[in-house]
Scaffold this motif. Structure first.
Motif, PDB file in Angstrom:
ATOM      1  N   TYR A 121       0.802  -1.150  -0.002  1.00  0.00           N
ATOM      2  CA  TYR A 121      -0.032  -0.099  -0.053  1.00  0.00           C
ATOM      3  C   TYR A 121       0.958   1.205  -0.140  1.00  0.00           C
ATOM      4  N   GLY A 122       1.759   1.282   0.841  1.00  0.00           N
ATOM      5  CA  GLY A 122       2.783   2.427   0.984  1.00  0.00           C
ATOM      6  C   GLY A 122       3.703   2.586  -0.264  1.00  0.00           C
ATOM      7  N   LEU A 123       4.081   1.539  -0.983  1.00  0.00           N
ATOM      8  CA  LEU A 123       4.649   1.666  -2.345  1.00  0.00           C
ATOM      9  C   LEU A 123       4.005   2.233  -3.178  1.00  0.00           C
ATOM     10  N   PHE A 124       2.781   1.657  -3.487  1.00  0.00           N
ATOM     11  CA  PHE A 124       1.808   2.256  -4.558  1.00  0.00           C
ATOM     12  C   PHE A 124       1.415   3.779  -4.245  1.00  0.00           C
ATOM     13  N   SER A 125       1.222   3.823  -3.044  1.00  0.00           N
ATOM     14  CA  SER A 125       0.900   5.399  -2.610  1.00  0.00           C
ATOM     15  C   SER A 125       1.934   6.453  -3.123  1.00  0.00           C
ATOM     16  N   LEU A 126       3.312   5.948  -2.659  1.00  0.00           N
ATOM     17  CA  LEU A 126       4.372   6.652  -2.784  1.00  0.00           C
ATOM     18  C   LEU A 126       4.593   6.988  -4.484  1.00  0.00           C
ATOM     19  N   LEU A 127       4.689   5.919  -5.058  1.00  0.00           N
ATOM     20  CA  LEU A 127       4.940   5.954  -6.589  1.00  0.00           C
ATOM     21  C   LEU A 127       3.806   6.971  -7.377  1.00  0.00           C
ATOM     22  N   SER A 128       2.551   6.977  -6.903  1.00  0.00           N
ATOM     23  CA  SER A 128       1.313   7.712  -7.341  1.00  0.00           C
ATOM     24  C   SER A 128       1.786   9.300  -7.079  1.00  0.00           C
ATOM     25  N   VAL A 129       2.340   9.440  -5.843  1.00  0.00           N
ATOM     26  CA  VAL A 129       2.760  10.710  -5.300  1.00  0.00           C
ATOM     27  C   VAL A 129       3.725  11.219  -6.448  1.00  0.00           C
ATOM     28  N   VAL A 130       4.992  10.314  -6.627  1.00  0.00           N
ATOM     29  CA  VAL A 130       5.937  10.671  -7.496  1.00  0.00           C
ATOM     30  C   VAL A 130       5.506  10.990  -9.002  1.00  0.00           C
ATOM     31  N   ALA A 131       4.434   9.966  -9.376  1.00  0.00           N
ATOM     32  CA  ALA A 131       4.075  10.271 -10.709  1.00  0.00           C
ATOM     33  C   ALA A 131       3.317  11.702 -11.003  1.00  0.00           C
ATOM     34  N   GLY A 132       2.528  12.144  -9.763  1.00  0.00           N
ATOM     35  CA  GLY A 132       1.829  13.055 -10.027  1.00  0.00           C
ATOM     36  C   GLY A 132       2.849  14.432  -9.886  1.00  0.00           C
ATOM     37  N   GLY A 133       3.804  14.268  -9.062  1.00  0.00           N
ATOM     38  CA  GLY A 133       4.799  15.561  -9.040  1.00  0.00           C
ATOM     39  C   GLY A 133       5.445  15.352 -10.633  1.00  0.00           C
ATOM     40  N   THR A 134       5.690  14.479 -11.107  1.00  0.00           N
ATOM     41  CA  THR A 134       6.598  14.557 -12.272  1.00  0.00           C
ATOM     42  C   THR A 134       5.439  15.162 -13.442  1.00  0.00           C
ATOM     43  N   ALA A 135       4.281  14.781 -13.326  1.00  0.00           N
ATOM     44  CA  ALA A 135       3.479  15.411 -14.454  1.00  0.00           C
ATOM     45  C   ALA A 135       3.290  16.985 -14.072  1.00  0.00           C
ATOM     46  N   ALA A 136       3.075  17.287 -12.863  1.00  0.00           N
ATOM     47  CA  ALA A 136       3.052  18.626 -12.423  1.00  0.00           C
ATOM     48  C   ALA A 136       4.166  19.501 -12.905  1.00  0.00           C
ATOM     49  N   ILE A 137       5.459  18.838 -12.766  1.00  0.00           N
ATOM     50  CA  ILE A 137       6.813  19.720 -13.125  1.00  0.00           C
ATOM     51  C   ILE A 137       6.634  19.889 -14.452  1.00  0.00           C
ATOM     52  N   LEU A 138       6.590  18.668 -15.263  1.00  0.00           N
ATOM     53  CA  LEU A 138       6.436  18.540 -16.772  1.00  0.00           C
ATOM     54  C   LEU A 138       5.524  19.761 -17.309  1.00  0.00           C
ATOM     55  N   MET A 139       4.598  19.846 -16.937  1.00  0.00           N
ATOM     56  CA  MET A 139       3.370  20.634 -17.438  1.00  0.00           C
ATOM     57  C   MET A 139       3.797  22.095 -16.940  1.00  0.00           C
ATOM     58  N   TRP A 140       3.919  22.349 -15.710  1.00  0.00           N
ATOM     59  CA  TRP A 140       4.395  23.750 -15.377  1.00  0.00           C
ATOM     60  C   TRP A 140       5.601  24.394 -15.832  1.00  0.00           C
ATOM     61  N   VAL A 141       6.829  23.548 -15.920  1.00  0.00           N
ATOM     62  CA  VAL A 141       7.932  23.811 -16.145  1.00  0.00           C
ATOM     63  C   VAL A 141       8.363  23.870 -17.604  1.00  0.00           C
ATOM     64  N   LEU A 142       7.917  22.742 -18.203  1.00  0.00           N
ATOM     65  CA  LEU A 142       8.329  22.379 -19.560  1.00  0.00           C
ATOM     66  C   LEU A 142       7.320  22.948 -20.515  1.00  0.00           C
ATOM     67  N   CYS A 143       6.212  22.545 -20.481  1.00  0.00           N
ATOM     68  CA  CYS A 143       5.241  22.926 -21.436  1.00  0.00           C
ATOM     69  C   CYS A 143       4.564  24.138 -21.273  1.00  0.00           C
ATOM     70  N   SER A 144       4.124  24.713 -20.103  1.00  0.00           N
ATOM     71  CA  SER A 144       3.613  25.994 -19.913  1.00  0.00           C
ATOM     72  C   SER A 144       4.504  27.066 -20.513  1.00  0.00           C
ATOM     73  N   LEU A 145       5.934  27.197 -19.904  1.00  0.00           N
ATOM     74  CA  LEU A 145       6.822  28.118 -20.119  1.00  0.00           C
ATOM     75  C   LEU A 145       7.112  28.226 -21.620  1.00  0.00           C
ATOM     76  N   ARG A 146       7.221  27.090 -22.565  1.00  0.00           N
ATOM     77  CA  ARG A 146       7.532  27.207 -23.776  1.00  0.00           C
ATOM     78  C   ARG A 146       6.424  27.915 -24.692  1.00  0.00           C
ATOM     79  N   SER A 147       5.188  27.439 -24.259  1.00  0.00           N
ATOM     80  CA  SER A 147       4.191  27.885 -24.911  1.00  0.00           C
ATOM     81  C   SER A 147       3.996  29.618 -24.639  1.00  0.00           C
TER      82      SER A 147
END
Length: 1487
Positions: free
Chosen positions: A967-993
């Motif tokens: 349960y802990g492992l799945f939860s942790l990985l889902s947080v990491v995936a969420g964080g990666t998505a946010a960084i990709l969106m905010w820093v990479l995509c949003s800035l370039r556009s």
């Protein structure tokens, strides 16, 4: 006091029947409470409506009323009969008194129905709520009765059913409402709103479910919605009322926060109450889930272990719980949507009130506050007011969030005991962390606001001066400045904000998971009670509920932070110093007679700033009487225009008195023209009087000009009158001052911008002793000595003091006076060269040519309009113009071109272009990370289900480590995936556009031809660079991230439920069909409404920036109220589009939440059915229902996010549209010119013709001329003859329709624009200055040394002025150069030309009315420089209104209607008796 006659007592739960209330509780508590509320509500409503006006009703409406009254009287009679039967026959009812109460409560209902039907427009809410409640309570009572013995009460049952039946029928009739009344007693807009606004007739269910919007939604799905389809505003939402409310509150309270709350806080308080109720209902769901799971577990246990017959547990209980969950979900939905509607409406009111207040304030802003640029003030309106609006939307979460968190922990404590408080500890720890991140974000946002202000200001300046920038070829310098602020400051900060926001959202996603994990782990290790499904899943459900307040908490914190910053900025502005109210004592009611004083200034001392060490004007004494003409003379910067500003109250009066008797008209030196028709500009909100209007057109010689326009005086001129020539603008401004027919008319050098012969005509017909204004008091600032003879009084100013004053005869006769010297100096100099004869004869000379001009103007007058001879009408007193009481919004709020607005769905292409601007790879990775996050979440919950089942079977907490690890492992990985998505969106995509879209739009706009700026209001372009760019920078990324996340979670929900209960899939198609229908209705309508909202917002900004440009004129004419009214009209128009666009979201949400509630109901019913038939495990039901409970919000968020994306992508669509504007020719074409080009400065026009736009007529026709190197050419012609066009063609501002122009043998259409424009120097007609230092204004490209600049300033006669400034070349110049006089601004432009000449060895110099605003002495000095050795090798083209300045030219070009009619030396043309040039010179008194 009611007594209970049933052995079960007051209960509430029955000891004899499972899952039932006692009869006493049902009759004595439930039914009686409802009846008492009905009785009180009916009496209160009747009391309120007693004084309301009766409305007339149609015949069907009257029939409906009689039917309702008959049914309700029947119900009342039956209820009375029932009570009599009970007491007479002593029936064994539980609480007999409740039956008497029923009869009493039903008694006022017919009266209530009657007054409600005849005096309101909608159904009675009291009755609509009462009858369904009555029927539900009766059914509960009936069930208890049937289970027991009911035979003794059969008669009571029958009578009660009759009451219920009649009530139900009257309920159905009540739903129809009173019907439409045939006529309405109200008048004007109010009746319009009440007649047409559907909410006025909507009943309570229609309001709850937003049914009143459905007709609009249907229309929107079948056709494009336009403004005409939208309902009008209700009186309480009009900006006039909203502005007044805020003003009253601000007078009483210092704090803007308090004022806003006092003005608009009432409905917001109700919204807070609704939110608290909704929060409690939201936390009821996990309790209901637990109840159902406990019931399932108990039922299953009895079946599996055969301890007891499971049928002992009532089957109805499971179905009832499912039904209660459905009802709770629907109630929650209705309350939540009403809460949102109230919040959005409050937000709208706050914005409208603030915009109105900002506008009113800007009209009274003191002169020393004018340092705020109009860009800043527009930002207050567009960004800050909108931020407070956004705060209203979600601000209550600041109260609701802590309540939700508290409720969650109380519920969790009941489930998990003390272990839940491990979660509390984590939450408490996270709060300071959140505060810290929030404070960092706040600082960043404040910095970002400053960056945005800086960029908006630069952009606003670029647009205001675009003509000069293109003529001087300075585009690169300005774009560099803007891109530096954008890329080096704004985007770098945006990156930091992006990283902080991404971390923030990740943190708030992680905290609930961490709280859940730690709480469950602690409970598993410490608790003896096994963690079964009925504990785990309600807990998870509560943790999921926690996620929303926590996630929103971060957004709300940043919203509050932004709002605090905005309120501080708004407070500063609204508390800024205002104009001195007593600067001028205006006796408006006075009606002075001939010879009476109209203006008197005694010992006046005036300054522009309160902190100024020395006053600008000192010891001013001036008296002007009715019928007098006063002339004000003086050198550049002497304070002539300041004197007029002091009279209209724009300056601060330090000492002395200023009294004005009557009204004032004002024509400023820089004419202010509104983006409206020419007629609207002249009438200026006064009533149209045809005869006098025609006199004004003739007097200002505007007939010929109007004949050139396709629509005559109804032609809409662009912003700042950009489609008119300088002379036309000056005369329209003068016509406005004349038409108002005020007692005192102030004219600031109005004759400078017009040709000499026109100036003569205007002086004779308007200003002079026989002019239209002869009976008025006139003050004319002038640099011309031509008409001084006709002035009653002359004033000569120097350095802010009146050096001389007196009559012409006295001052001209004295050789020592400045005026005497001026007259003699210029007369002798001009007479000697035979070029000028000042008027010293007894009356204004009239010659044949002069007659021809008047006749030309008259000949265009429609027949019958000018049958009076000018001699006997002029000099008469025409009274005053009357202000229109309710001015129509000036024609064409859009400017000459309508704003581009797409229709229908946003094209896929826009999304693809946005994604490609952002980075396709980055976007794909972002989607993958989001899907991964959801998958890992489901895996974590499946682990919990397995663990719960394991504990259920083993009866204890075993295998803890393995389950917790997974349960802990799945939860942790889902947080990491969420964080990666946010960084990709905010820093990479949003800035370039953000970078790509802004830069390409900026380059596209700056490369657009000048005609684009003439056709497009600045406000509209600024809106693209402020609001739309802000959306692409900061909002679009957030909403796209939200959409992808909610889509993933919805897919997860459907997969889990479908996999667990395949039977559920049967319900998916009908629900999906309903969902899609709602989506189609919603998206089609919402999209158009959002577009209408966006396009109706632009005119507010356009009007705002236009008004800021014309503040002095508006104040002088005393038209603040008229302009405020127009501003309010425009805000109202925007509100009309905005209100439905928010109600549409509520309409959608209620319907989607109905789908969500149905999914909960179906899942629960399937679970209970499976339980009763074949058995089912509680873990599975728990998993499915905890997901089903999330469906409501997830489905809602999917559509909301989809529409938010679509609404906000509209900004991207508008930006993309503006990246594809038609472009000018390329800047540079390699190898197109020889190295030393132009070496001689020969200009040749070969059969050249040109037009301004493809659809317009030719403005230059077949021009064949050759200008030899170093020739000095004068260009003359009447207004509109094509003089300025000739120069524009040289710069290729307009391109050739046929023919070509050659400079030194090179066809200029074959070379780059930058190459061409940077080699020609120009001093344009309108001197444009920028905000910045003096140095930046003279040399924006920064290419010259200070020494060169000082030389140029010396030659331009500005050195003394600049050296007198505190910071010399580093002195600040305010926006538009308003800190300098018009003459000084022209001299600065001259200094630019001198500087360019010095550095680039320019061979061609163009002077377009270059010295129209300077005094004669300065003009003379400049003419000497121009004719001196420095410009000997330069080809010079001069357009001049003072013909004496071109009499020394080598040749003169005379134009008429775009054709060359004369082309020879001045002496040759003057020698010809029939030459046009000779007639022009004669009209100016030079021949």
């Amino acid at each position: 006091m009611a007594a209970c006659y049933n052995p079960e007592g007051w209960g509430p739960l029955s000891p004899r029947r499972q899952f039932d209330f006692t009869p006493c509780f049902e009759e004595g508590i439930l039914a009686s409470t409802v009846l008492v509320l009905l009785l009180l509500g009916s009496l209160w409503r009747c009391w309120i409506l007693r004084a309301a006006q009766r409305l007339s009703r149609t015949r069907p409406s009257r029939w409906l009323l009689w039917a309702k009254l008959a049914l309700l009287s029947g119900a009342f009679s039956t209820s009375v009969a029932n009570a009599i039967v009970i007491f007479a026959t002593d029936r064994p009812v539980a609480v007999p008194q409740s039956y008497i109460l029923e009869a009493v409560a039903l008694a006022p209902i017919p009266f209530l129905t009657y007054v409600n039907h005849t005096r309101t427009r909608t159904s009675s809410s009291i009755l609509l709520i009462f009858w369904p409640t009555y029927v539900v309570l009766s059914l509960i009572w009936l069930r208890s009765l049937i289970v027991e013995d009911w035979h003794d009460l059969s008669i009571v049952l029958i009578l009660k059913s009759v009451v219920g039946g009649m009530g139900c029928v009257s309920f159905l009739l009540e739903c129809f409402g009173p019907g439409r009344e045939p006529d309405l007693p109200l008048e004007g807009d109010e009746s319009d709103a009440l007649l047409q606004n559907p909410i006025v007739r909507a009943n309570i269910f229609s309001k709850w479910y937003f049914g009143w919007l459905t007709p609009l939604m249907k229309k929107g799905a079948s056709q494009y919605i336009t403004e005409k389809d939208l309902p009008p505003l209700l009186p309480q939402d009009r900006s006039t009322k909203l502005g007044d409310d805020l003003q009253k509150a601000m007078e009483k309270h210092k704090s803007l926060w308090v004022s806003l709350f006092v003005a608009y806080g009432g409905p917001y308080g109700l919204a807070a109450t609704l939110k608290i109720i909704q929060d409690c209902l939201a936390f009821l769901q996990p309790q209901l889930l637990r109840w159902l799971l406990v019931y399932i577990a108990a039922y299953q246990r009895k079946r599996v272990f055969a301890i007891d017959n499971p049928n002992n547990l009532p089957k109805i209980e499971g179905f009832a719980i499912a039904l209660i969950m459905f009802v709770a979900a629907m109630a929650q939905s209705v309350i939540l949507q009403q809460y949102f509607q109230l919040c959005y409406e409050t937000g709208m009111r706050v914005r409208a009130g603030l915009v109105t207040a900002i506008y009113k304030k800007s009209l009274v802003l003191a002169s020393d506050e004018r340092g705020r640029s109009s860009g800043d003030i527009v930002n207050l309106m567009s960004v800050d007011a909108t931020r407070l609006q956004d705060l209203c939307t979600y601000g209550l979460i600041a109260i609701s969030g802590p309540l939700q968190i508290t409720l969650a922990f109380v519920s969790l404590y009941n489930l998990l005991g003390w272990s839940a408080f491990v979660g509390v500890a984590i939450m408490v720890f996270s709060i300071p962390l959140n505060t810290y991140i929030a404070s960092i974000l706040k600082k960043m946002q404040e910095k970002q606001m400053k960056n945005r202000d800086k960029r908006t200001r630069l952009m606003s300046e670029l647009l205001a001066n675009i003509r000069s920038i293109k003529l001087y070829a300075w585009e690169h310098a300005f774009v560099r400045k803007i891109l530096f602020v954008r890329n080096e400051e704004e985007l770098k900060m945006l990156k930091k904000i992006g990283v902080a926001t991404a971390l923030n959202t990740t943190l708030w996603g992680a905290i609930p998971l961490l709280v859940a994990f730690s709480s469950l782990a602690t409970a598993a290790f410490l608790s003896t009670k096994p963690l079964t499904s009925d504990v785990i899943f309600p807990s998870i459900s509560l943790f999921m509920l926690l996620q929303f307040p926590l996630a929103m908490f971060s957004q709300v914190t940043s919203n509050i932070i932004e709002a605090v910053v905005s309120v501080r900025r708004l407070s500063d502005f609204l508390r800024a110093t205002e104009l001195q109210p007593d600067a001028v004592n205006v006796l408006a009611a006075a009606d002075p007679k001939m010879g009476e004083e109209v203006l008197s200034i005694e010992r006046g001392e005036f300054t522009w700033s309160r902190d100024a060490a020395n006053p600008i004007l000192e010891d001013i004494n001036l008296t002007v009487r009715k019928g007098e003409l006063v002339g004000v003379l003086g050198r550049v910067g002497a304070g002539k225009s300041s004197l007029l500003s002091a009279i209209i109250g724009d300056m601060i009066r330090v000492e002395g008195d200023v009294t004005v008797r009557g009204a004032v008209s004002y024509a400023p030196q820089n004419p202010w023209i509104m983006s409206a028709s020419i007629r609207d500009n002249i009438l200026f909100s006064h009533e149209y009087e045809e005869d006098f209007y025609n006199l004004v057109l003739d007097a200002c010689a505007l007939r010929q000009d109007l004949a050139l326009f396709a629509e005559g005086d109804m032609t809409v001129v662009g912003e700042k009158g950009i489609t008119m020539s300088g002379g036309q603008r000056a005369r329209v401004s003068l016509a406005r001052a004349i038409y108002a027919r005020s007692d005192l008319i102030l004219l600031d050098d109005v004759l400078a911008a017009v040709d000499a012969h026109v100036a003569r005509h205007v002086f004779d017909q308007v200003i002079g002793p026989n002019g239209l204004l002869a009976s008025k008091a006139r003050i004319l600032v002038t640099n011309s000595i031509a008409f001084l003879k006709h002035f009653d009084q002359l004033i000569f100013m120097r350095r802010g003091i009146v050096l001389e004053s007196g009559s012409y005869a006295v001052l001209a006769g004295n050789e020592e006076t400045e005026i005497g010297k001026l007259i003699r100096g210029h007369t002798s100099a001009l007479s000697a060269s035979g070029t000028s004869t000042p008027f010293t004869r007894s009356s204004t000379p009239k010659n044949d040519d002069d007659e021809t001009l008047v006749e030309a103007s008259r000949s265009l007058t429609p027949p019958g309009k000018a049958n009076r001879n000018s001699e006997n009408v002029n000099g008469a007193d025409y009274g005053k113009a009357t202000l229109v009481t309710r001015p129509e919004d000036v024609r064409s709020s859009e400017g000459p071109s309508k704003e581009h607005s797409e229709q229908g769905r946003v094209k896929k292409d826009v999304y693809l272009q946005y994604i490609s601007a952002a980075s396709k790879t980055g976007f794909i990775f972002f989607v993958v990370a989001s899907v991964g996050q959801q998958t890992l979440n489901v895996a974590a919950n499946l682990t919990l289900r397995a663990w719960g089942e394991h504990n259920q079977q083993s009866g204890k907490n075993s295998g803890i480590s393995v389950y917790l690890l997974y349960y802990g492992l799945f939860s942790l990985l889902s947080v990491v995936a969420g964080g990666t998505a946010a960084i990709l969106m905010w820093v990479l995509c949003s800035l370039r556009s953000a970078r790509k879209l802004h830069d390409s739009m900026l380059h596209s706009v700056i490369r657009a031809p000048l005609s684009f700026f003439e056709m497009t209001p600045t406000g509209r372009i600024l809106n693209l660079f402020s609001r739309d760019t802000y959306v692409v920078d900061q909002i679009l990324a957030r909403v796209i991230q939200g959409l992808v996340r909610t889509l993933c979670s919805c897919a997860g929900i459907l997969v889990v439920i479908g996999f667990s209960f395949p039977a559920f899939l049967v319900a998916v198609p009908p629900l999906a069909y309903f969902y899609l229908r709602v989506m189609i209705y919603y998206l089609a309508t919402s999209r158009e409404l959002k577009r209408l909202d966006a396009t109706s917002r632009s005119p507010i900004f356009a009007w705002f920036s236009e008004s800021l440009n014309g503040l002095s004129t508006i104040r002088a004419f005393g038209q603040q109220a008229v302009f405020i009214h127009t501003n309010e009209r425009r805000i109202d128009r925007n509100q009309i589009c905005y209100l439905p666009s928010i109600a549409v979201n509520r309409w959608l949400a209620v319907r989607l939440e109905f789908v969500g509630a149905t999914i909960i109901l179906i899942s629960a019913l399937l679970a209970v059915t499976a339980l009763v038939t074949s058995g089912v495990d509680a873990g599975l039901v728990g998993l499915v229902l905890s997901y089903a409970l999330n469906t409501t919000s997830s489905l809602n968020w999917v559509v909301r996010s989809a529409s938010e994306v679509e609404q906000n992508i509209v900004s991207c669509e508008r930006i993309l549209h503006n990246t594809r504007l038609p472009s000018e020719a390329p800047d540079e074409i390699p190898d197109s010119t020889p190295g030393d080009w132009p070496s001689n400065g020969e200009i040749e026009y070969r059969g050249y013709s040109a037009r301004y736009r493809p659809e317009l007529d030719l403005v230059l026709k077949d021009v064949f001329i050759t200008i030899k190197p170093r020739e000095k050419i004068g260009i003359v012609g009447r207004t509109g003859s094509g003089k300025s066009t000739m120069l524009l063609s040289l710069f290729r501002i307009i391109e050739a329709a046929s023919g070509a122009i050659y400079i030194d043998g090179v066809d200029i259409s074959k070379i780059g624009l930058h190459q061409l424009r940077s080699t020609i120097s120009i001093v344009p007609q309108s001197p444009d200055l920028f905000e910045g230092t003096m140095r930046e204004n003279i040399d924006p490209t920064g290419a010259h040394q200070d020494a060169d600049i000082w030389v140029a300033l010396t030659q331009a006669h500005l050195r003394d002025y600049v050296e007198g400034l505190p910071d010399k070349l580093d002195s600040r110049v305010t926006e538009g150069g308003l800190s300098m006089s018009a003459g000084q601004r022209q001299l600065i432009c001259f200094a630019r030309a001198l500087l360019r000449k010095a550095s680039t060895s320019t061979k061609i110099l163009v002077l377009d009315e270059a010295t129209s605003a300077v005094d004669l002495d300065t003009d003379k000095a400049i003419q000497e420089i121009i004719r001196g050795p420095q410009f000997a090798g330069v080809t010079m083209l001069t357009i001049a209104h003072r013909l004496n300045t071109i009499l020394e030219s080598d040749r003169v070009l005379v134009l008429e209607a775009g054709k060359v009619i004369e082309w020879d030396s001045p002496s040759a043309l003057l020698a010809k008796p029939d030459s046009v040039f000779r007639s022009l010179a004669a009209e100016a008194g030079l021949a």
